[in-house]
Design an enzyme around this catalytic site. Structure first.
Site, mmCIF file in Angstrom:
data_model
loop_
_atom_site.group_PDB
_atom_site.id
_atom_site.type_symbol
_atom_site.label_atom_id
_atom_site.label_comp_id
_atom_site.label_asym_id
_atom_site.label_seq_id
_atom_site.Cartn_x
_atom_site.Cartn_y
_atom_site.Cartn_z
ATOM 1 N N GLU A 149 -0.996 -4.544 11.847
ATOM 2 C CA GLU A 149 -0.175 -4.146 10.699
ATOM 3 C C GLU A 149 1.282 -4.511 10.944
ATOM 4 O O GLU A 149 1.993 -4.971 10.047
ATOM 5 C CB GLU A 149 -0.315 -2.644 10.473
ATOM 6 C CG GLU A 149 0.293 -2.176 9.170
ATOM 7 C CD GLU A 149 0.201 -0.662 9.021
ATOM 8 O OE1 GLU A 149 -0.612 -0.202 8.207
ATOM 9 O OE2 GLU A 149 0.952 0.049 9.713
ATOM 10 N N HIS B 123 3.200 -4.889 4.031
ATOM 11 C CA HIS B 123 3.086 -5.362 5.405
ATOM 12 C C HIS B 123 2.624 -6.811 5.409
ATOM 13 O O HIS B 123 1.934 -7.251 4.487
ATOM 14 C CB HIS B 123 2.057 -4.554 6.195
ATOM 15 C CG HIS B 123 2.425 -3.121 6.370
ATOM 16 N ND1 HIS B 123 3.343 -2.686 7.300
ATOM 17 C CD2 HIS B 123 2.002 -2.006 5.722
ATOM 18 C CE1 HIS B 123 3.460 -1.373 7.224
ATOM 19 N NE2 HIS B 123 2.661 -0.924 6.266
ATOM 20 N N ASP C 1 -4.688 -10.628 -0.409
ATOM 21 C CA ASP C 1 -3.388 -11.288 -0.293
ATOM 22 C C ASP C 1 -2.546 -11.130 -1.560
ATOM 23 O O ASP C 1 -3.007 -11.422 -2.665
ATOM 24 C CB ASP C 1 -3.592 -12.772 0.029
ATOM 25 C CG ASP C 1 -2.301 -13.434 0.467
ATOM 26 O OD1 ASP C 1 -1.473 -12.748 1.121
ATOM 27 O OD2 ASP C 1 -2.113 -14.622 0.162
ATOM 28 N N HIS C 2 -1.326 -10.637 -1.370
ATOM 29 C CA HIS C 2 -0.377 -10.385 -2.462
ATOM 30 C C HIS C 2 -0.892 -9.350 -3.469
ATOM 31 O O HIS C 2 -0.544 -9.401 -4.650
ATOM 32 C CB HIS C 2 0.024 -11.682 -3.165
ATOM 33 C CG HIS C 2 0.944 -12.513 -2.323
ATOM 34 N ND1 HIS C 2 0.496 -13.248 -1.243
ATOM 35 C CD2 HIS C 2 2.271 -12.716 -2.374
ATOM 36 C CE1 HIS C 2 1.516 -13.860 -0.679
ATOM 37 N NE2 HIS C 2 2.610 -13.557 -1.342
ATOM 38 N N CYS D 243 5.565 6.093 5.000
ATOM 39 C CA CYS D 243 4.417 5.353 4.463
ATOM 40 C C CYS D 243 3.876 5.979 3.186
ATOM 41 O O CYS D 243 3.015 5.388 2.527
ATOM 42 C CB CYS D 243 3.311 5.257 5.504
ATOM 43 S SG CYS D 243 3.674 4.011 6.744
ATOM 44 N N HIS E 16 0.841 -1.203 0.000
ATOM 45 C CA HIS E 16 0.000 0.000 0.000
ATOM 46 C C HIS E 16 0.871 1.246 0.000
ATOM 47 O O HIS E 16 2.093 1.183 0.094
ATOM 48 C CB HIS E 16 -1.001 0.005 1.173
ATOM 49 C CG HIS E 16 -0.429 0.389 2.505
ATOM 50 N ND1 HIS E 16 -1.196 0.912 3.521
ATOM 51 C CD2 HIS E 16 0.835 0.346 3.007
ATOM 52 C CE1 HIS E 16 -0.442 1.162 4.577
ATOM 53 N NE2 HIS E 16 0.782 0.822 4.301
ATOM 54 N N HIS F 79 5.063 0.134 -0.351
ATOM 55 C CA HIS F 79 5.748 -0.737 0.617
ATOM 56 C C HIS F 79 4.719 -1.744 1.092
ATOM 57 O O HIS F 79 3.522 -1.578 0.840
ATOM 58 C CB HIS F 79 6.329 0.071 1.785
ATOM 59 C CG HIS F 79 5.272 0.669 2.662
ATOM 60 N ND1 HIS F 79 4.622 1.835 2.331
ATOM 61 C CD2 HIS F 79 4.732 0.254 3.825
ATOM 62 C CE1 HIS F 79 3.721 2.115 3.268
ATOM 63 N NE2 HIS F 79 3.763 1.167 4.187
HETATM 64 NI NI NI Z 1 2.354 1.000 5.688
#
Ligand code: NI
Length: 138
Positions: free
Chosen positions: A128, A43, A81-82, A35, A16, A41
């Site tokens: 997160e 998580h 997911d992914h 961020c 995200h 990037h």
């Molecule tokens: Ni983040």
């Protein structure tokens, strides 16, 4: 009747970026820090879905956990997911990709399905990082 709370954990990895498109990179960096990195990037998220219901004395269950897990995977995990949360997730379109916002959206997606199973959604908890967890109760 006995009311029981039951939690299922699921995990997903996703990318995200925290930003507002109407702000330039400098302003986004000022508000969202690292961020806001324009190149995204990721998580490793942990999702805890807690439901509430009456114990069925015949089965000893509130709900079959396999059924609940299948539902969460079909409605939520398979979509996240992914994936890139900003670009690829239908229920996050036009929203800020914060954990707060993701948790509220997960609630909105899951709640009608949970109700149809004859139980209630109690909370959505989204981890997160090890240090940052948010929780939503609807
Ligand atoms: Ni983040």
């Amino acid at each position: 009747m006995k009311t029981i709370f039951l939690t299922r954990r699921e995990r997903f990895n996703a990318a995200h970026r925290m930003f507002r498109p109407e702000w330039d990179d400098a302003k986004n960096l000022e508000i969202f820090g690292k961020c806001s990195n324009p190149n995204w990037h990721g998580h490793n998220y942990t999702l805890f879905v807690t439901v509430k219901g009456e114990l069925n004395p015949e089965t000893g269950y509130v709900v079959n956990l396999k059924t609940l897990s299948k539902l969460i995977n079909e409605v939520i995990i398979d979509k996240l997911d992914h994936k890139n949360i900003n670009l690829e997730v239908d229920f996050m379109k036009g929203k800020i990709a914060s954990s707060e916002s993701i948790a509220i959206s997960i609630w909105e997606q899951l709640e009608p399905h949970i109700k149809m199973m004859g139980i209630e959604l109690h909370s959505i908890k989204l981890e997160e990082t090890e240090n940052n967890t948010i929780e939503y109760f609807g």
